[in-house]
Design a protein around this motif. Structure first.
Motif, PDB file in Angstrom:
ATOM      1  N   PRO A 250      -7.031 -11.748  -4.066  1.00 48.82           N
ATOM      2  CA  PRO A 250      -6.073 -11.393  -3.013  1.00 48.82           C
ATOM      3  C   PRO A 250      -4.640 -11.287  -3.536  1.00 48.82           C
ATOM      4  O   PRO A 250      -4.243 -11.983  -4.473  1.00 48.82           O
ATOM      5  N   ALA A 251      -3.875 -10.394  -2.896  1.00 47.21           N
ATOM      6  CA  ALA A 251      -2.478 -10.155  -3.288  1.00 47.21           C
ATOM      7  C   ALA A 251      -1.692  -9.698  -2.074  1.00 47.21           C
ATOM      8  O   ALA A 251      -2.261  -9.240  -1.084  1.00 47.21           O
ATOM      9  N   THR A 252      -0.388  -9.817  -2.176  1.00 46.88           N
ATOM     10  CA  THR A 252       0.492  -9.329  -1.116  1.00 46.88           C
ATOM     11  C   THR A 252       0.832  -7.861  -1.379  1.00 46.88           C
ATOM     12  O   THR A 252       0.619  -7.349  -2.478  1.00 46.88           O
ATOM     13  N   ILE A 253       1.398  -7.224  -0.367  1.00 44.63           N
ATOM     14  CA  ILE A 253       1.845  -5.834  -0.532  1.00 44.63           C
ATOM     15  C   ILE A 253       2.890  -5.757  -1.637  1.00 44.63           C
ATOM     16  O   ILE A 253       2.859  -4.849  -2.470  1.00 44.63           O
ATOM     17  N   SER A 254       3.808  -6.712  -1.677  1.00 44.30           N
ATOM     18  CA  SER A 254       4.850  -6.710  -2.716  1.00 44.30           C
ATOM     19  C   SER A 254       4.248  -6.825  -4.112  1.00 44.30           C
ATOM     20  O   SER A 254       4.682  -6.132  -5.040  1.00 44.30           O
ATOM     21  N   GLU A 255       3.263  -7.683  -4.259  1.00 48.10           N
ATOM     22  CA  GLU A 255       2.607  -7.828  -5.569  1.00 48.10           C
ATOM     23  C   GLU A 255       1.906  -6.539  -5.966  1.00 48.10           C
ATOM     24  O   GLU A 255       1.999  -6.097  -7.119  1.00 48.10           O
ATOM     25  N   LEU A 256       1.202  -5.941  -5.016  1.00 50.97           N
ATOM     26  CA  LEU A 256       0.515  -4.674  -5.308  1.00 50.97           C
ATOM     27  C   LEU A 256       1.512  -3.571  -5.652  1.00 50.97           C
ATOM     28  O   LEU A 256       1.276  -2.777  -6.568  1.00 50.97           O
TER      29      LEU A 256
ATOM     30  N   LEU B 288     -11.355  -1.123   4.521  1.00 55.37           N
ATOM     31  CA  LEU B 288     -11.497  -1.526   3.120  1.00 55.37           C
ATOM     32  C   LEU B 288     -10.786  -2.827   2.784  1.00 55.37           C
ATOM     33  O   LEU B 288     -11.145  -3.490   1.815  1.00 55.37           O
ATOM     34  N   LEU B 289      -9.767  -3.187   3.583  1.00 53.70           N
ATOM     35  CA  LEU B 289      -8.983  -4.389   3.304  1.00 53.70           C
ATOM     36  C   LEU B 289      -8.867  -5.281   4.519  1.00 53.70           C
ATOM     37  O   LEU B 289      -8.768  -4.800   5.647  1.00 53.70           O
ATOM     38  N   ASN B 290      -8.856  -6.571   4.264  1.00 55.12           N
ATOM     39  CA  ASN B 290      -8.544  -7.579   5.272  1.00 55.12           C
ATOM     40  C   ASN B 290      -7.181  -8.157   4.938  1.00 55.12           C
ATOM     41  O   ASN B 290      -6.830  -8.286   3.765  1.00 55.12           O
ATOM     42  N   GLY B 291      -6.431  -8.510   5.950  1.00 55.64           N
ATOM     43  CA  GLY B 291      -5.154  -9.186   5.751  1.00 55.64           C
ATOM     44  C   GLY B 291      -5.148 -10.480   6.530  1.00 55.64           C
ATOM     45  O   GLY B 291      -5.582 -10.514   7.674  1.00 55.64           O
ATOM     46  N   GLU B 292      -4.675 -11.541   5.876  1.00 60.59           N
ATOM     47  CA  GLU B 292      -4.563 -12.823   6.575  1.00 60.59           C
ATOM     48  C   GLU B 292      -3.340 -13.560   6.051  1.00 60.59           C
ATOM     49  O   GLU B 292      -2.902 -13.312   4.933  1.00 60.59           O
TER      50      GLU B 292
ATOM     51  N   ASP C 161       2.419 -19.757   2.421  1.00 65.72           N
ATOM     52  CA  ASP C 161       3.636 -19.193   3.002  1.00 65.72           C
ATOM     53  C   ASP C 161       3.221 -18.251   4.122  1.00 65.72           C
ATOM     54  O   ASP C 161       2.883 -17.092   3.888  1.00 65.72           O
ATOM     55  N   GLY C 162       3.218 -18.742   5.357  1.00 68.75           N
ATOM     56  CA  GLY C 162       2.734 -17.995   6.507  1.00 68.75           C
ATOM     57  C   GLY C 162       3.478 -16.707   6.786  1.00 68.75           C
ATOM     58  O   GLY C 162       3.016 -15.871   7.559  1.00 68.75           O
ATOM     59  N   ARG C 163       4.651 -16.513   6.162  1.00 63.95           N
ATOM     60  CA  ARG C 163       5.400 -15.265   6.362  1.00 63.95           C
ATOM     61  C   ARG C 163       4.766 -14.110   5.593  1.00 63.95           C
ATOM     62  O   ARG C 163       4.984 -12.959   5.904  1.00 63.95           O
TER      63      ARG C 163
END
Length: 150
Positions: free
Chosen positions: A56-62, A85-89, A94-96
């Motif tokens: 898993p990764a954040t949008i910023s990391e990707l 294709l993707l799940n987000g949680e 860091d809940g933000r």
């Protein structure tokens, strides 16, 4: 005085580097032709591959990995989420932030795409090379691994 053998080895290494770069590009294109993308863009495929390898990764990391702006990656991710294709949680640390991960459907697409490419390679090797050439190819793979292994 220059050592002629040294000069010829340097020239040989330069030639090998150029030929290997071209060859790898052609092989990548051939493998890409064998992929069943089913409407998945190459940038989406790159995101899927990254998440499959790294987790898993954040949008910023990707965005950083793909060398694009976070806004552009956000649009790519939104399309992938809409396609299932993707799940987000929320990130537990860091809940933000939201962590993106692959869905079972995405994992299956990756599996079938890899299988199709490996099947093409398997058949190409079996059909185009005799036993001794296959042995030489296997040895060459070991040498190529040393280029990328740390």
């Amino acid at each position: 005085m220059t050592d002629d053998r040294s000069d010829s080895r340097i020239a040989q290494a330069h030639t090998a580097a150029a030929e290997l770069r071209v060859l790898i590009g052609k092989l990548k294109r051939r493998l890409r032709e064998r992929m069943a993308l089913d409407g998945i863009t190459l940038s989406q495929l790159s995101v899927l591959s990254h998440l499959d390898r790294e987790g898993p990764a954040t949008i910023s990391e990707l965005a950083r990995v793909e060398n694009v702006r976070p806004q552009s990656m956000g649009a790519t991710v939104a399309g992938m989420q809409a396609a299932g294709l993707l799940n987000g949680e929320p990130d537990p640390g860091d809940g933000r932030r939201h962590l993106l991960s692959l869905t079972p459907m995405a994992r299956e697409k990756i599996r079938t795409t890899r299988a199709a490419r490996e099947d093409w390679l398997f058949h190409a090797i079996r059909e185009r090379y005799n036993a001794s050439e296959q042995d030489a190819l296997a040895r060459g793979i070991g040498l190529l691994k040393r280029l990328v292994d740390d």
